[in-house]
Design a protein around this motif. Structure first.
Motif, short mmCIF file in Angstrom:
data_model
loop_
_atom_site.label_atom_id
_atom_site.label_comp_id
_atom_site.label_asym_id
_atom_site.label_seq_id
_atom_site.Cartn_x
_atom_site.Cartn_y
_atom_site.Cartn_z
N GLU A 228 0.91 -1.11 -0.04
CA GLU A 228 0.08 -0.07 0.02
C GLU A 228 0.69 1.40 0.13
OE1 GLU A 228 0.60 -1.86 2.60
OE2 GLU A 228 1.32 -0.37 4.01
N ASN A 229 2.16 1.24 0.40
CA ASN A 229 2.97 2.48 0.23
C ASN A 229 4.02 2.06 -0.80
OD1 ASN A 229 5.70 1.42 1.67
ND2 ASN A 229 4.33 0.45 2.71
N PRO A 230 4.73 3.31 -1.15
CA PRO A 230 5.58 3.10 -2.17
C PRO A 230 6.99 2.34 -2.03
CG PRO A 230 5.71 5.31 -1.31
CD PRO A 230 4.62 4.72 -0.66
N PHE A 231 7.21 2.21 -0.67
CA PHE A 231 8.80 1.63 -0.09
C PHE A 231 8.68 0.29 0.37
CE2 PHE A 231 8.85 6.47 0.36
CZ PHE A 231 9.76 6.64 -0.83
N GLN B 133 1.77 4.32 5.85
CA GLN B 133 1.82 5.64 5.69
C GLN B 133 1.00 6.52 6.59
OE1 GLN B 133 0.84 3.68 3.24
NE2 GLN B 133 0.08 4.73 1.40
N GLU C 219 8.78 5.86 9.03
CA GLU C 219 9.70 6.88 8.54
C GLU C 219 10.36 6.52 7.11
OE1 GLU C 219 12.46 8.08 11.56
OE2 GLU C 219 11.15 9.57 12.34
N PHE C 220 10.03 5.24 6.86
CA PHE C 220 10.35 4.29 5.42
C PHE C 220 11.94 4.61 5.43
CE2 PHE C 220 5.82 5.81 4.58
CZ PHE C 220 5.30 4.44 4.45
N ARG D 297 8.50 -1.54 -9.26
CA ARG D 297 8.73 -0.43 -10.29
C ARG D 297 9.95 -0.91 -11.17
NH1 ARG D 297 6.14 4.12 -6.83
NH2 ARG D 297 8.29 3.45 -6.00
N VAL E 228 15.35 7.24 4.47
CA VAL E 228 14.49 7.28 3.38
C VAL E 228 15.25 7.78 1.99
CG1 VAL E 228 13.31 9.23 3.74
CG2 VAL E 228 12.27 7.61 2.38
N PHE F 200 16.22 5.19 -0.62
CA PHE F 200 15.39 5.20 -1.94
C PHE F 200 15.59 6.53 -2.78
CE2 PHE F 200 13.07 2.84 1.44
CZ PHE F 200 12.99 1.44 0.73
N GLY F 201 16.29 7.58 -2.23
CA GLY F 201 16.14 8.92 -3.02
C GLY F 201 16.97 8.77 -3.97
N LEU G 63 11.84 15.48 6.77
CA LEU G 63 12.45 13.94 6.52
C LEU G 63 12.44 13.75 5.01
CD1 LEU G 63 13.74 11.52 7.66
CD2 LEU G 63 11.47 10.66 7.67
N TRP G 64 11.46 13.87 4.00
CA TRP G 64 11.46 13.23 2.83
C TRP G 64 12.15 13.97 2.07
CZ3 TRP G 64 9.28 9.08 4.56
CH2 TRP G 64 8.21 9.21 5.79
N ILE H 41 9.43 8.87 -2.85
CA ILE H 41 9.21 10.17 -2.23
C ILE H 41 8.11 11.20 -2.42
CG2 ILE H 41 10.61 12.06 -1.36
CD1 ILE H 41 13.20 10.42 -1.33
#
Ligand code: SF4
Ligand code: SF4
Lengths: 375, 532
Positions: A135-138, A185, A190-191, A212, A286, A290-291, B428-429, B443
């Motif tokens: 349900e969340n992107p991570f 989420q 805090e992913f 993805r 995060v 993931f960034g 944070l993001w 993100i």
């Protein structure tokens, strides 16, 4: 310092070390599943049981502190039989569909199953069937693959200090879930992905790479690991591809976490952090985990641009560099060196920053050089 | 940082001031939490907003923005009055007459008076002072919430006073620890990307230093201190700076008072921007040069605790993009200067040869460090083990220098027209100007847009609704931005993260700067808000 003997080998260790610590330091492998050096010992999976001379029961190596003079056996027929049975029990409720699982090749259960030659369990009984949580992107959760080691619960609580997960439901239906099974989420999550990094099986996975960013070559790697029963690093070595992981430093904040960038076809397919190395000790945030889609963003600049009649036009490097050099030289001559300003970057490397300030001072002849430390 | 990140876990008390650590420096946030959870460390958080660290805090001092000096002076007042100062440390390590002056100055900062200025209850100030001063070892951690004020330098100096007075410097779990906002602010400063110093913080005004570099570089070097980034913008607006070369910066989103920055950049005769994306700043350029990202080049970053670490190339840059070092060297060559060393490893050797603090670094040495080991500068030669903790026996200048300072109000005070205090920061993001994070799909699913945080009372007062658009105005300009009604900000204070170009907080911020450090006062502007 204390002295102990493990499997006939004399070892020395600081007071307060666990048997597992000492074994690891001396290259002696004791199987574990609920252990992670980032966490306090838990002693739940019982795989690390060892025999200590004179002790009344077997002791979990991850938990038991070594005493001076201890004589320890980490492997013998009885211990191995217990371990095999434990692995069989776990496998009995674990879909061993390793081909297609993105943890294949680094899954701790898979390694143990291979080690003990367990493919199908001799135990039969009810098996779980849970829906995938995506349900969340991570963070993607597949409880069918959960072995209840509690590492996700503990890392989120002990390391991240959050406590998103706890065991929910009871008995056979117990899983580490979110409060009221809420989407992540809607929790304080805090992913950071610490739970992904510790999960020993395919129960918690990184969705960007799982979903993805699926790369055919990566799937092949996973399948090959499952088929040949080989850990990922051995497989990559066998293929002559050990260079696919690059150790580097995170480019976001000043914590300087160490990253292992996994690259296939010039694309980052996954980012992990080496355990107990650097400031993060294997933990990331995060952004660090993931960034990094930006690196291969289609918006990256790939050609020099020159403004002509108000509009940007693509140009060759020579033309662009000539123009820059000419304009800067002109300004320097017509006005003075101090009519030129140079901004360096807090995001660039030390080497680049050094060259930029050298450029300002030695080539242009001005001390007008700064970066955004203040902003 | 005077100490290291690993070291934080050993502290028995930590004062976090002006740092939303868990969001802006998450991994250091983990270390602080660990100290609290595993080491019985008492955490004191001094911060106007409710941040996540408040959940772990022994005491939260909710001070008004811009009242830090008063608060710290208040803590010192209590420490002196209750005899909690570390007299032995002061006598042995510091200039004692300076200490007498400090004592004199903080006398008037009684907890009651400080409560009036900061809004923090006098009782909390007393308790916090006791906790900090009586801990076996206590660390101070701060970030931009301390420096981005017109009194930023005063704030820093006052924190140093507090650390020295309680003997909390030069040993594990102590120190004055600024958290640098970006991956390599520390390194950029270390290698001389500053207008007043060459590498290793050697002043450009010092003839001997210049001579050393002139010999190495084979040219005559300018003698006068140059302009800071903010001053360069000002000079550009006035037409004194005519051309600019901007490498990897985005002042069009990060500068205070963006509209002014825009005017300045547009006023240039020639602007060249070197970056990985067509940033808001690059849009204004005459020439844009495509650069390689961190994953496409070799080099080093210096983390906030002076730990120099390798950056390694994972793959080739896209298209014709090139690493910064090569581009700079190429321009230099065309201007008639051949750079001797261009390859990163060779450049590091050149840095090491000219910079005592970096004397022991080379790519080869960093590459051969065993896993888990780091080298913190000063690291003066190839055998030097690095220096995790600074000032263990003496201070750089010899004896510790107390610098007593009076509290001064921020440049802008709320008034009838602009009744609120606007403060800015990160979440944070996202990261800085969003050039990188805002291109990350996941993100942006979690954090799609910027929001102005406003307390429920203020929201009701100004007719602003949660999730609806609001207009925020200051003397510099106005922006439309979604409102987030939350009790995490106190009445009278609003907060806007500055990552979002479509709702750019820095359109609003005040570009008045600290007289010494030249840091703009991002953290305090007078503002008003209404529903759109
Ligand atoms: S991502 Fe981080 S915060 Fe979220 S559940 Fe996992 S460990 Fe906890
Ligand atoms: S992973 Fe997060 S905490 Fe670590 S350096 Fe990167 S941005 Fe900072």
């Amino acid at each position: 310092m204390i002295k102990v003997e493990i499997d006939g080998k004399a070892c020395e260790a600081p007071q307060g070390s666990t048997i597992l610590d000492i074994a690891k330091a001396n290259g002696i492998d004791i199987p574990t599943l609920c252990y992670d050096p980032r966490l306090s010992p838990y002693g739940a999976c019982r795989l690390c049981l060892v025999e200590v001379e004179g002790a009344r029961a077997l002791l979990p190596a991850c938990y038991a502190k070594a005493d001076d003079g201890m004589v320890i056996q980490t492997t013998n027929e009885k211990l191995e039989r217990i371990r095999k049975t434990l692995v069989e029990l776990l496998v009995s409720d674990h879909p061993m569909e390793c081909q297609g699982c993105s943890k294949s090749g680094r899954c701790e259960l898979q390694r143990l199953a291979d080690k003990y030659g367990v493919t199908e369990s001799t135990f039969t009984g009810e098996v779980h069937e849970y829906d995938l949580h995506r349900e969340n992107p991570f963070v993607m959760r597949d409880y069918n693959k959960c072995i209840m080691c509690g590492r996700c619960i503990r890392i989120c609580r002990e390391v991240q200090g959050i406590g998103v997960y706890d065991f929910i439901n009871r008995g056979f239906k117990a899983v580490p879930g979110t409060p009221y099974d809420k989407p992540m989420q809607e929790t304080p999550c805090e992913f950071c992905g610490q739970c992904i990094s510790t999960c020993p099986t395919g129960a918690i996975k990184a969705r960007p790479y799982e979903d993805r960013g699926r790369v055919a070559a990566l799937d092949m790697l996973r399948n090959a690991c499952a088929y040949f029963k080989m850990p990922e690093e051995d497989m990559m070595k066998a293929l002559g591809l050990e260079g696919w992981v690059t150790r580097t430093t995170c480019a976001y904040c000043g914590c300087g976490c160490q990253l292992d960038i996994h690259v296939i076809d010039n694309k980052i397919v996954e980012i992990t952090s080496p355990l107990m190395v650097g400031s993060g000790q294997g933990n990331l945030c995060v952004k660090g985990r993931f960034g990094y889609d930006f690196v291969s963003s289609s918006e990256r600049l790939t050609k020099p641009l020159i403004r002509k009649k108000g509009k940007f036009e693509e140009a060759e490097w020579d033309e662009a560099l000539d123009l820059v050099a000419k304009k800067l030289s002109e300004t320097k001559k017509k006005s003075c060196p101090d009519s030129i300003g140079v901004f360096s970057s807090a995001r660039a490397t030390n080497e680049d920053n050094y060259l930029v300030q050298k450029f300002a001072r030695a080539v242009i002849g001005t001390n007008n050089v700064d970066h955004c430390a203040r902003l | 940082m005077t100490n290291t990140m690993d070291d934080i876990e050993t502290a028995k008390a930590i004062l976090v001031i002006g740092s939303n650590t868990t969001e802006c420096h998450p991994i250091i946030g983990l270390r602080i939490k660990k100290a609290v959870m595993n080491n019985e460390c008492k955490l004191i958080v001094a911060e106007p907003k409710h941040i996540r660290l408040c959940y772990y805090a022994d005491r939260w001092l909710q001070l008004k923005p811009g009242t830090d000096v008063a608060l710290i002076n208040g803590l010192m007042n209590v420490i002196i009055a209750e005899g909690l100062a570390d007299e032995e440390f002061i006598n042995n390590r510091c200039e004692c007459d300076r200490y007498d002056e400090l004592k004199e100055l903080v006398k008037s900062y009684t907890p009651e008076k400080v409560e009036e200025i900061t809004g923090v209850p006098a009782g909390d100030i007393r308790e916090a002072a006791r906790t900090f001063a009586s801990a076996e070892n206590a660390a101070i951690i701060y970030a931009m919430g301390i420096t981005q004020h017109t009194t930023g330098t005063d704030n820093v100096v006052t924190l140093a006073n507090l650390a020295m007075m309680t003997g909390n410097i030069g040993k594990p779990g102590t120190g004055v620890n600024p958290l640098r906002g970006q991956n390599n602010v520390q390194g950029a400063c270390d290698v001389g990307a500053l207008p007043n110093v060459l590498t290793g913080y050697k002043p450009v005004t010092d003839a001997e230093t210049r001579e050393k570099f002139e010999k190495a570089w084979g040219v005559k070097l300018p003698e006068e201190v140059g302009l800071t980034a903010t001053e360069m913008m000002e000079a550009a607006a006035e037409g004194k700076i005519k051309a600019m070369y901007i490498v990897g910066e985005n002042p069009m989103l990060s500068d205070a008072n963006i509209r002014h920055a825009e005017k300045a950049l547009k006023n240039l005769d020639f602007l060249v921007v070197q970056d990985i994306f067509l940033t808001e700043t690059a849009e204004l350029a005459d020439v844009v040069l495509p650069a390689a990202s961190f994953a496409e080049k070799e080099g080093t970053f210096s983390a906030t605790d002076r730990r120099v670490q390798r950056v390694r190339k994972a793959f080739e840059p896209p298209g014709e993009a090139r690493p910064d070092n090569e581009i700079v060297a190429d321009i230099a060559k065309r201007m008639g200067y051949e750079m001797e060393n261009v390859e990163p490893a060779a450049v590091m050797d050149e840095i090491a040869s000219l910079t005592p603090q970096y004397g022991g670094y080379s790519h080869a040495r960093l590459d051969s460090l065993p896993d888990g080991e780091s080298l913190h500068w000063p690291c003066t030669d190839a055998e030097h083990p690095g220096t995790p903790i600074l000032h263990t026996t003496v201070f750089t200048r010899g004896k510790g220098w107390f610098a007593p300072v009076e509290w001064q109000a921020p440049a802008e005070q709320p008034d009838e027209e602009y009744p609120l205090t606007l403060t800015t920061g990160r979440v944070l993001w996202q990261y800085h100007t969003g050039t990188m994070t805002r291109k990350s799909e996941g993100i942006n699913e979690i954090d799609p847009n910027g929001k102005v945080w406003i307390s429920p009372d203020d929201a009701a007062k100004y007719g602003v609704e949660n999730g609806k658009k609001a207009v925020v105005t200051t003397r510099r300009g106005d922006i439309d931005i979604e409102a987030k009604v939350t009790e995490r900000v106190p009445n009278g204070v609003i907060f806007i993260p500055f990552h979002y170009t479509e709702a750019a907080a820095n359109v609003l911020t005040n570009d008045v700067v600290d007289p010494v450090s030249k840091v703009p006062e991002f953290k305090v502007s007078a503002a008003r808000v209404k529903a759109k």
